[in-house]
Design an enzyme around this catalytic site. Structure first.
Site, PDB file in Angstrom:
ATOM      1  CB  SER A  64      -0.910  -0.085   0.951  1.00 27.08           C
ATOM      2  OG  SER A  64      -1.283   1.388   1.284  1.00 27.08           O
ATOM      3  CG  HIS A 110      -3.695  -2.437  -0.996  1.00 21.25           C
ATOM      4  ND1 HIS A 110      -5.035  -2.860  -1.744  1.00 21.25           N
ATOM      5  CD2 HIS A 110      -4.438  -1.250  -0.226  1.00 21.25           C
ATOM      6  CE1 HIS A 110      -5.785  -2.707  -0.592  1.00 21.25           C
ATOM      7  NE2 HIS A 110      -5.422  -1.392  -0.156  1.00 21.25           N
ATOM      8  CG  ASP A 135      -5.099   2.406   0.738  1.00 20.88           C
ATOM      9  OD1 ASP A 135      -6.529   1.451   1.036  1.00 20.88           O
ATOM     10  OD2 ASP A 135      -3.550   2.145   1.266  1.00 20.88           O
ATOM     11  CG  MET A 162      -9.372   7.193   1.583  1.00 23.95           C
ATOM     12  SD  MET A 162      -8.264   7.277   3.438  1.00 23.95           S
ATOM     13  CE  MET A 162      -6.882   6.170   3.618  1.00 23.95           C
ATOM     14  CG  HIS A 205      -9.101  -0.280  -0.265  1.00 22.66           C
ATOM     15  ND1 HIS A 205      -8.934  -0.381   0.614  1.00 22.66           N
ATOM     16  CD2 HIS A 205     -10.493  -0.808  -0.352  1.00 22.66           C
ATOM     17  CE1 HIS A 205      -9.709  -0.174   1.518  1.00 22.66           C
ATOM     18  NE2 HIS A 205     -10.256  -0.523   0.965  1.00 22.66           N
ATOM     19  CG  MET A 262     -11.459   2.841   1.775  1.00 22.84           C
ATOM     20  SD  MET A 262     -10.162   3.078   2.627  1.00 22.84           S
ATOM     21  CE  MET A 262      -9.195   2.881   1.274  1.00 22.84           C
ATOM     22  CG  MET A 300     -11.153  -3.203   4.872  1.00 25.10           C
ATOM     23  SD  MET A 300     -10.757  -0.824   4.585  1.00 25.10           S
ATOM     24  CE  MET A 300      -9.270  -1.067   6.097  1.00 25.10           C
ATOM     25  CG  ASP A 344      -6.251  -2.961   4.001  1.00 26.79           C
ATOM     26  OD1 ASP A 344      -5.233  -2.521   4.105  1.00 26.79           O
ATOM     27  OD2 ASP A 344      -6.650  -1.879   2.608  1.00 26.79           O
TER      28      ASP A 344
HETATM   29  C1  DX5 Z   1      -6.711   1.994   5.553  1.00 25.72           C
HETATM   30  C2  DX5 Z   1      -6.056   1.394   3.968  1.00 25.72           C
HETATM   31  C3  DX5 Z   1      -4.552   0.387   4.433  1.00 25.72           C
HETATM   32  C4  DX5 Z   1      -3.198   0.997   4.767  1.00 25.72           C
HETATM   33  C5  DX5 Z   1      -3.063   0.037   5.315  1.00 25.72           C
HETATM   34  O1  DX5 Z   1      -7.866   2.636   5.147  1.00 25.72           O
HETATM   35  O2  DX5 Z   1      -7.120   0.798   3.311  1.00 25.72           O
HETATM   36  O3  DX5 Z   1      -4.592   0.491   3.070  1.00 25.72           O
HETATM   37  O4  DX5 Z   1      -2.805   1.673   3.833  1.00 25.72           O
HETATM   38  O5  DX5 Z   1      -2.024   0.291   6.095  1.00 25.72           O
HETATM   39  P1  DX5 Z   1      -0.997  -0.684   7.401  1.00 25.72           P
HETATM   40  O6  DX5 Z   1      -0.570  -1.411   7.161  1.00 25.72           O
HETATM   41  O7  DX5 Z   1      -0.287   0.653   8.182  1.00 25.72           O
HETATM   42  O8  DX5 Z   1      -2.249  -0.833   8.798  1.00 25.72           O
HETATM   43 ZN    ZN Z   2      -6.227  -0.772   1.370  1.00 20.11          ZN
END
Ligand code: DX5
Ligand code: ZN
Length: 331
Positions: free
Chosen positions: A11, A36, A38, A40, A69, A71, A140, A179
């Site tokens: 990520s 990966h 993220d 948002m 991913h 969100m 998650m 995740d």
């Molecule tokens: C959080 C993300 C994750 C994040 C995980 O909302 O979906 O992908 O990068 O980070 P760590 O591994 O630090 O929990």
């Molecule tokens: Zn994620």
């Protein structure tokens, strides 16, 4: 090429956002299997990150698959843009308030893998209506929004095996992703719970840490966890460990070895510490891989008794006829 079972999706959430092209290249060089991303929207989660245009830019910078991913509250509205940006898989949240199936169908129609993610508080049963449209279930183990949060062990334990079950209709290619809070402390546990892809974020971006080593470690621990599970919780048997199945004089050993190998179990004969025989020879050790010791006993245990008895009879007969010769020195 990746070995073992577990795959690491790096990520880039906690990478330097001013230098993401470099970040994905670095992940690739250091042995990550995927990137990966993220996404948002500041609405579905209280944080704002990247959009399709940035993903499109990153697409050119790496050969690794890009897992998006999302969100965001309205994935349906933007889905074409993410497909067009070059994502290999697109996963969005089941908690959104719009129709889910049409978006999954669009992703699949574009030839990409489609996934649904569940927040820690959402039961897996929320996925039930979409089961047949899923390639990926993303569990998650932190609240979505930020990297570096604490791993929720109970959630992993409850949902990861169930997620695998949810994908059982898909014999090939279905994946469970975990995740949140995945690092060297938690990799073995999630590996043992059968997860396919471990999303690792903040653990990869700690200043002064060796990213490649972190990736190798997390992967190895996840694989070890999986092996433990296969071995019913006992420590895994190393694949190169051999177990002594029996000791026999040479002629008997060779014959028995051929019988065992005919069934596909490899045997190594070692001139060894076996008992001395009246003709001056010493018994050979027949070694089989420790991983199939049980199977060898099951298949050849009775024959082993017969061989041992026959060897005893031969020793007696030989000694009666020729007396005992002094043990030959090992050559
Ligand atoms: C959080 C993300 C994750 C994040 C995980 O909302 O979906 O992908 O990068 O980070 P760590 O591994 O630090 O929990
Ligand atoms: Zn994620």
């Amino acid at each position: 090429m990746a070995t073992g079972r577990a795959r690491i999706a790096a990520s880039i959430l906690d990478a330097d956002h001013a230098n993401l092209g470099y970040a994905v290249k670095r992940c690739e060089r250091e042995g990550a299997d995927r990137i990966h991303i993220d996404v948002m929207d500041g609405h579905f989660v209280p944080n704002l990150t990247f959009g399709p245009k940035m993903i499109k830019g990153l697409r050119r910078r790496t050969a690794l698959p890009l897992d998006a991913h999302l969100m965001i509250s309205e994935p349906g509205r933007y889905i074409e843009e993410y497909v067009e940006a070059g994502c290999d898989s697109i996963t969005f949240h089941v908690e959104i308030e719009e129709a889910i199936a049409p978006t999954l169908e669009k992703i699949r129609a574009a030839g990409r893998a489609a996934g649904l993610a569940v927040k820690p508080g959402t039961p897996l049963s929320a996925l039930e209506p979409y089961k047949l449209l899923l390639d990926i279930v993303l569990v998650m183990t932190v609240e979505p929004g930020f990297g570096g949060q604490t791993f929720m062990r109970d959630v992993a334990q409850e949902k990861l095996p169930a997620a695998r079950e949810y994908l059982s209709h898909k014999v090939h290619g279905a994946e469970v992703h975990v995740d949140g809070g995945v690092n060297r402390e938690t990799a073995e546990l999630v590996g043992g719970l059968g997860v396919d892809v471990l999303v690792v974020g903040s653990a990869l971006w700690i200043k002064g840490h060796d990213m490649g080593r972190e990736i190798r470690l997390v992967k190895a621990l996840a694989d070890a966890g999986y092996q433990y599970r296969l071995n019913e919780g006992r420590p895994p048997i190393p694949r190169d460990k051999m177990a002594r199945f029996t000791q026999l004089p040479r002629e008997f050993a060779w014959k028995f070895m051929a019988e065992i190998e005919a069934g596909g179990i490899p045997v190594i004969a070692l001139r060894g510490g076996g008992q001395s025989n009246p003709d001056g020879s010493q018994d050979y050790d027949l070694m089989v891989p420790a991983t199939v010791e049980g199977l060898t006993i099951e298949r050849h245990g009775e024959a082993r008794d017969r061989y041992r008895a026959a060897a005893d009879r031969w020793r007696e007969a030989y000694a009666a006829e020729h007396g005992w010769t002094a043990p030959r020195q090992a050559r």
